[in-house]
Design an enzyme around this catalytic site. Structure first.
Site, short mmCIF file in Angstrom:
data_model
loop_
_atom_site.label_atom_id
_atom_site.label_comp_id
_atom_site.label_asym_id
_atom_site.label_seq_id
_atom_site.Cartn_x
_atom_site.Cartn_y
_atom_site.Cartn_z
N ILE A 18 0.82 -1.21 0.00
CA ILE A 18 0.00 0.00 0.00
C ILE A 18 0.86 1.26 0.00
O ILE A 18 0.53 2.24 -0.67
CB ILE A 18 -0.96 -0.02 1.20
CG1 ILE A 18 -2.06 -1.06 0.96
CG2 ILE A 18 -1.57 1.36 1.45
CD1 ILE A 18 -2.99 -1.27 2.14
N ASP A 79 14.41 3.39 9.69
CA ASP A 79 13.91 2.41 10.65
C ASP A 79 12.77 3.08 11.41
O ASP A 79 13.01 3.94 12.26
CB ASP A 79 15.02 1.98 11.61
CG ASP A 79 14.54 0.99 12.66
OD1 ASP A 79 13.33 0.70 12.72
OD2 ASP A 79 15.38 0.50 13.44
N SER A 160 -7.29 0.15 9.04
CA SER A 160 -7.94 -1.05 8.53
C SER A 160 -9.24 -1.29 9.28
O SER A 160 -9.39 -0.84 10.43
CB SER A 160 -6.99 -2.23 8.71
OG SER A 160 -7.66 -3.45 8.85
N TYR A 172 -2.31 -6.93 15.58
CA TYR A 172 -2.60 -6.10 14.42
C TYR A 172 -3.82 -5.23 14.68
O TYR A 172 -3.80 -4.01 14.45
CB TYR A 172 -2.84 -6.99 13.19
CG TYR A 172 -3.28 -6.23 11.96
CD1 TYR A 172 -2.36 -5.69 11.07
CD2 TYR A 172 -4.64 -6.05 11.69
CE1 TYR A 172 -2.77 -4.99 9.95
CE2 TYR A 172 -5.06 -5.35 10.56
CZ TYR A 172 -4.13 -4.83 9.70
OH TYR A 172 -4.54 -4.12 8.59
N THR A 207 -1.97 -6.02 -3.20
CA THR A 207 -0.55 -5.90 -2.86
C THR A 207 0.18 -7.20 -3.23
O THR A 207 -0.44 -8.22 -3.53
CB THR A 207 -0.35 -5.63 -1.37
OG1 THR A 207 -0.81 -6.78 -0.62
CG2 THR A 207 -1.11 -4.40 -0.93
#
Length: 305
Positions: A18, A79, A160, A172, A207
């Site tokens: 994405i 990072d 999401s 997640y 993706t």
């Protein structure tokens, strides 16, 4: 002419997926993009922990594609779990262009997406929070002062439907809920500065890893049986187009501080994917929103000043 001509965007997690699509879509709309991820060159392909599968993509490849299409891209190895690295990313953008108009927070872990929470290593929680939530805060913390100084800006936190119901795994979903709540807090505290904040739920996007999973390869997660990414998912670049419309609409206020699906944004601004297809609607997502609601309200009430 693009709707973001002369603007500057910073996109994290932009080497693949994405993030890559968002960067390309924003560049197509005229923005100069500063793209960030750990993987700078093709030789540094990241391995998905636990299965050894290779996920291709690098910042240099994304920059090359953007430049081939006539756009401007500056790749920065970063990072996202390290505050100094994120601060350096923002400083590179300011040193190069003198402004940041759009910040797209997209970095997410490449591993630990499957399993029940007590069966996963406890470190999975730390990984998702460090990259999938904390990095969003770090990037906004570094970029917002410049946005306030210029009197405008747009932060888009890629989130999401997992923010409102179980999706992939508990760490997640927890990180997505944190990102959405962060969006509301950002919008509230930035009220009156000209800087807006949104969460964007892309839903099913074509993706690299989704294509891998749909074809039966071990991508770290599974797609629903019978799922066809060619007909049931939108391109990653459409995410960038949606962000471009949100960022270009400087008079937008009603949705400031809210979580929006890709479908809702496309309906509001009347655009389709690059292949002409509309944004996909998924009954499972809409049913879950109806059942569980959203972590943040759809209509944001501005904080009294």
């Amino acid at each position: 002419m693009g709707i973001l001509d002369g603007k500057v965007a910073v996109v994290t997690g932009a080497s693949r997926g994405i993030g890559r699509g968002a960067a390309i879509g924003l560049a197509r709309e005229g923005a100069a993009v500063v793209i960030a991820a750990r993987t700078l060159s093709p030789s540094q392909d990241v391995k998905i922990d636990g299965d050894g599968a290779s996920v291709g993509g690098s910042l240099e490849e994304v920059a090359k594609q953007i430049e081939a299409e006539g756009g401007t891209a500056v790749p920065v190895a970063c990072d996202l779990s390290d505050a100094r690295s994120v601060e350096n990313l923002v400083q590179v953008a300011l040193d190069k262009f003198g402004r940041i108009d759009v910040l797209v927070n997209n970095g997410q872990p490449q591993s630990t997406l499957a399993g029940r929470f007590w069966e996963m290593p406890a470190s999975a929680f730390d990984t998702h929070i460090a990259v999938g939530a904390r990095s969003y805060y770090l990037a906004a913390h570094a970029a917002v002062p410049a946005m306030i100084k210029q009197g405008s800006g747009c932060i888009v936190n890629i989130s999401s439907p997992g923010a409102c119901f179980d999706f992939f795994c508990a760490p997640y979903s927890i990180a997505r809920a944190a990102a959405d709540r962060m969006t509301q807090s950002f919008a509230s505290e930035l009220n009156g500065t000209g800087v807006r904040a949104y969460s964007l739920w892309p839903s099913f996007i074509r993706t690299e890893r989704v294509v891998m999973a749909a074809s039966g390869e071990d991508a770290g997660f599974q797609m629903p049986p019978g799922f066809d990414p060619e007909t049931q998912a939108n391109s990653p670049e459409m995410v960038g187009l949606a962000i471009a419309h949100l960022a270009a609409d400087t008079k937008e206020a009603e949705r400031n501080g809210t979580a929006l699906t890709l479908y809702e944004v496309s309906e509001t601004y009347g655009f389709t994917d690059y292949d002409g297809r509309p944004a996909m609607r998924h009954a499972s997502v809409e049913n879950a929103i109806g059942k569980f609601g959203r972590v943040i309200p759809h209509v944001f009430t501005k904080m009294a000043k």
